[in-house]
Each structure stands twice: as structure tokens, then as C-alpha cells.
Design an enzyme around this catalytic site. Structure first.
Site, PDB file in Angstrom:
ATOM      1  N   HIS A  13       0.848  -1.207   0.000  1.00  0.00           N
ATOM      2  CA  HIS A  13       0.000   0.000   0.000  1.00  0.00           C
ATOM      3  C   HIS A  13       0.877   1.248   0.000  1.00  0.00           C
ATOM      4  CE1 HIS A  13      -4.030   1.847   1.316  1.00  0.00           C
ATOM      5  NE2 HIS A  13      -3.186   2.865   1.257  1.00  0.00           N
ATOM      6  N   HIS A  15       1.110   4.948  -2.354  1.00  0.00           N
ATOM      7  CA  HIS A  15       0.634   5.788  -3.465  1.00  0.00           C
ATOM      8  C   HIS A  15       1.858   6.404  -4.138  1.00  0.00           C
ATOM      9  CE1 HIS A  15      -3.624   5.753  -2.041  1.00  0.00           C
ATOM     10  NE2 HIS A  15      -3.021   5.517  -0.893  1.00  0.00           N
ATOM     11  N   HIS A 193      -9.840   1.266  -0.215  1.00  0.00           N
ATOM     12  CA  HIS A 193      -9.640   1.995   1.032  1.00  0.00           C
ATOM     13  C   HIS A 193     -10.973   2.010   1.786  1.00  0.00           C
ATOM     14  CE1 HIS A 193      -5.943   3.450  -0.758  1.00  0.00           C
ATOM     15  NE2 HIS A 193      -5.694   4.275   0.235  1.00  0.00           N
ATOM     16  N   GLU A 196     -10.974   3.605   7.390  1.00  0.00           N
ATOM     17  CA  GLU A 196      -9.984   4.615   7.806  1.00  0.00           C
ATOM     18  C   GLU A 196     -10.793   5.804   8.346  1.00  0.00           C
ATOM     19  OE1 GLU A 196      -7.892   6.571   4.598  1.00  0.00           O
ATOM     20  OE2 GLU A 196      -6.207   7.173   5.870  1.00  0.00           O
ATOM     21  N   ASP A 274       1.859   4.020   2.982  1.00  0.00           N
ATOM     22  CA  ASP A 274       0.822   4.891   2.403  1.00  0.00           C
ATOM     23  C   ASP A 274       1.445   6.036   1.570  1.00  0.00           C
ATOM     24  OD1 ASP A 274      -1.857   5.358   1.962  1.00  0.00           O
ATOM     25  OD2 ASP A 274      -2.254   6.311   3.891  1.00  0.00           O
ATOM     26  N   ASP A 275       1.892   7.089   2.232  1.00  0.00           N
ATOM     27  CA  ASP A 275       2.473   8.270   1.555  1.00  0.00           C
ATOM     28  C   ASP A 275       3.660   8.739   2.410  1.00  0.00           C
ATOM     29  OD1 ASP A 275      -0.021   8.647  -0.255  1.00  0.00           O
ATOM     30  OD2 ASP A 275      -0.848   8.738   1.766  1.00  0.00           O
TER      31      ASP A 275
HETATM   32  N1  ADE Z   1      -4.754   8.834  -0.915  1.00  0.00           N
HETATM   33  C1  ADE Z   1      -3.501   8.926  -0.472  1.00  0.00           C
HETATM   34  N2  ADE Z   1      -3.421   8.599   0.832  1.00  0.00           N
HETATM   35  C2  ADE Z   1      -4.683   8.305   1.227  1.00  0.00           C
HETATM   36  C3  ADE Z   1      -5.273   7.892   2.450  1.00  0.00           C
HETATM   37  N3  ADE Z   1      -4.553   7.700   3.562  1.00  0.00           N
HETATM   38  N4  ADE Z   1      -6.602   7.689   2.476  1.00  0.00           N
HETATM   39  C4  ADE Z   1      -7.344   7.867   1.370  1.00  0.00           C
HETATM   40  N5  ADE Z   1      -6.843   8.241   0.201  1.00  0.00           N
HETATM   41  C5  ADE Z   1      -5.523   8.456   0.116  1.00  0.00           C
HETATM   42 ZN    ZN Z   2      -3.746   4.839   0.925  1.00  0.00          ZN
END
Ligand code: ADE
Ligand code: ZN
Length: 329
Positions: A13, A15, A193, A196, A274-275
Site C-alpha cells: 500500500h 501511493h 480503502h 480509515e 501509504d504516503d
Molecule cells: N490517498 C492517499 N493517501 C490516502 C489515504 N490515507 N486515504 C485515502 N486516500 C488516500
Molecule cells: Zn492509501
């Protein structure tokens, strides 16, 4: 801080645009004469207040990524960082929305650049990348159909999955069944997703309407013991990103994060970033924090790597190759 050794890691996971280092985005903005200075703090990090603001900053950063060459450079930079953290296999969410606006012909050019960078990174660093095409929930179901068409047209050895990201509080999973049915017919692995910013009901709805094998995050399933039992029984895999959840304020600290409780309840959990630059993390840091918070040892991480390997959306030959690397790193 106790550093866990660099065990080989699989990340499911991530992006691609969300992994762009702030300096990379700033440099492109300067060269393109685009003013996005407002998305950085005084130290040069991405700056956001909460999740909606994070999405705004994320999308502003994406506006400077305007050519296939940008995505070649980005992919190489991201894979270099992942490899440094011990990642041997990565699945990246790729968003045609940010690569030519969802047009299939433009998307093919961007994808060719991403694949070329993936091949070069594999040759230089031994890291394997696969792509999971992702629609953006708050862009709506019509846009998602267009993105599913990009997925249908480019599904294959590299594009192996389809998913949905973005604002989980907007629309309903049933609005996206057409896109997910199309992706399933194209032979793609499915993930969404959920759980969350939405509660357990959001996870249930994603499972029911989108029939996904994996859930991105899914951590709020912990609020419903029956759902936890269902996840454990059916083997749905959660792509858990603890550092992301904490940075975005979903949980106040590592000790309160539910990943260990989910794992102990028999849910198949994996670990991802994630990011990473948005949350000032990387895969090694996630492992170190999990070791500190929950006393996880090598055996736990080895089990998680096997869970990720089993849930990866790659072909059998790739899975066997990665399995060998896990046996003898
Ligand atoms: N796009 C990038 N990070 C995200 C996240 N944590 N939740 C939803 N969309 C995303
Ligand atoms: Zn994500």
C-alpha cells in the site's frame, strides 16, 4: 531507539505520487513556474491540518507532475528510497487521474515511463514493482468508470490490481460496482480503502459491493467484534499503515493503534507506509516503531511478509521469485 535489522520487506500500500519527496515536487514546481509554496512548511515538509487538507495538499503537489518523464524520475526516486528501507517487492497505487486526466491514450504513455523506471530499478537495486490502478472516490463514479477502462486496457504482467482511494466519506461503495466489476473481469486483484475515515459499516459495504480481497487500512473494523471475526475467518487482508493513521490523527499514538489487537484476533494484517514523506516515515521506521510499541520480533515480521506475499497481486512466477528471496535474503 532500537533498530530492527533490515529484514526483507513487502509493501502492498504505497501511493506513487504520495511518495514524492517534497524536494522533488518543489524542484519541478520551480522549473514549471507553478506556485505551490503554500503546501510546504518552513522546514520544507508537506504541511496540512487534517485529512481533507491532506487531500488538498496532495492534489496540489500532483499538479506539477505533468509529463511521462516526471513519472519516470518519480518512480525511480521512490523505488530507491523503498530499496534503502529493505523493500524487495512493492505494489504502488497508480492514478490515471493524475497522469493525463484519465484519458486512456495519455495513460499508456505515462504507464510506459513508470514501467521503464521499474525495470531500471529492478536491474540496479533488485526491487520488484507492480502497479495497482486506483480511482479516486471523491472524483465520483463516472470518473471511476473511466479509470476502470484504463485498467482494462493495460491489465497484464505489470498492472495487476485495481483499487479506490480518496475521501471515504463521499459516495457509497455501491456507486462503484461497475468499475470494480470491469476490473475483476480484466483479471485484476481488487482492494478498496475503507475503515480509515469510515467505521466498520464502511468495511462491510466495500466487501459486499466491491468484493475485494484486500482492504486499504481497515483498522476501524476493530470497533465491531463480529466484523473482526468475519475478517479473520474469511482471510481478507488488511493493508495497515500505522504511521499514516497516527500522523493523520486517527489514533493519538502507537500504543493505541489497533494493528496488534487485529493480528492477535487472527486478522491477516500487513504493514505499509501509504504516503511516506507526508507522514515522515519509511518501511524501516514502521518496523522500528512496531517493535517498540508491541514487542514484535523477527518471527512476527516474517509472518507478516508471508501474509503480504500470499496477498500480492502478482503472477505465480513473480510470487515464487520473491518467496525465494524471503527464504535466502
Ligand atoms: N490517498 C492517499 N493517501 C490516502 C489515504 N490515507 N486515504 C485515502 N486516500 C488516500
Ligand atoms: Zn492509501
Amino acid at each position: 531507539m532500537t533498530d530492527t535489522p533490515q529484514t526483507p520487506k513487502l509493501e502492498l500500500h504505497l501511493h506513487l505520487e504520495g511518495a514524492a519527496p517534497p524536494a522533488f515536487i518543489r524542484d519541478l514546481a520551480k522549473r514549471r513556474h507553478i506556485d505551490i509554496s503554500g503546501i510546504f512548511d518552513a522546514d520544507g515538509h508537506y504541511s496540512y491540518r487534517d485529512f481533507p487538507d491532506f487531500l488538498r495538499v496532495y492534489e496540489a503537489a500532483c499538479t506539477v507532475l505533468t509529463s511521462p518523464q516526471d513519472f519516470y524520475d518519480l518512480t525511480l526516486a521512490v523505488l530507491e528510497q523503498s530499496a534503502q528501507s529493505g523493500v524487495i517487492y512493492s505494489e504502488a497505487f497508480l492514478s490515471p487521474d493524475f497522469c493525463g486526466g484519465g484519458d486512456v491514450i495519455a495513460w499508456r504513455d505515462y504507464l510506459a515511463a513508470i514501467e521503464a523506471a521499474s525495470r531500471d530499478a529492478e536491474a540496479r537495486m533488485g526491487i520488484t514493482l507492480r502497479g495497482c490502478i486506483t480511482c479516486i472516490r471523491h472524483f465520483g463514479p463516472e470518473k471511476a468508470r473511466q479509470i476502470a477502462r484504463c485498467a482494462q486496457e493495460t491489465a497484464g504482467a505489470f498492472i495487476t490490481g485495481f483499487g479506490i482511494a480518496g475521501d471515504e466519506t463521499r459516495f457509497h461503495p455501491s456507486d462503484f460496482t461497475y468499475a470494480f466489476d470491469a476490473a475483476r473481469e480484466a483479471g485484476l486483484g481488487l482492494t478498496a480503502h475503507a475503515g480509515e475515515w469510515g467505521g466498520p459499516e464502511s468495511v462491510r459495504a466495500a466487501l459486499e459491493h466491491l468484493r475485494v480481497a484486500r482492504i486499504g487500512h481497515g483498522v476501524r473494523a476493530i470497533e465491531d467484534p463480529e466484523l473482526v471475526a468475519q475478517l479473520a475467518e474469511t482471510g481478507v487482508v488488511l493493508e495497515v499503515c500505522p504511521g499514516s493513521n497516527i500522523a493523520l490523527g486517527l489514533y493519538p499514538d502507537w500504543a493505541s493503534h489497533p494493528i496488534d489487537r487485529l493480528r492477535r484476533a487472527g486478522v491477516a494484517v500487513t504493514v505499509s507506509t501509504d504516503d511516506p514523506p507526508f507522514f515522515r516515515t519509511d518501511m524501516q521506521r514502521e518496523h522500528d516503531r512496531l517493535t517498540q510499541a508491541f514487542d514484535w520480533d523477527d518471527a512476527v515480521f516474517a509472518g507478516i511478509a508471508q501474509t503480504a506475499l500470499g496477498a500480492a497481486f502478482c503472477d505465480t512466477a513473480t510470487r515464487a521469485r520473491i518467496a525465494k528471496k524471503l527464504e535466502a535474503p
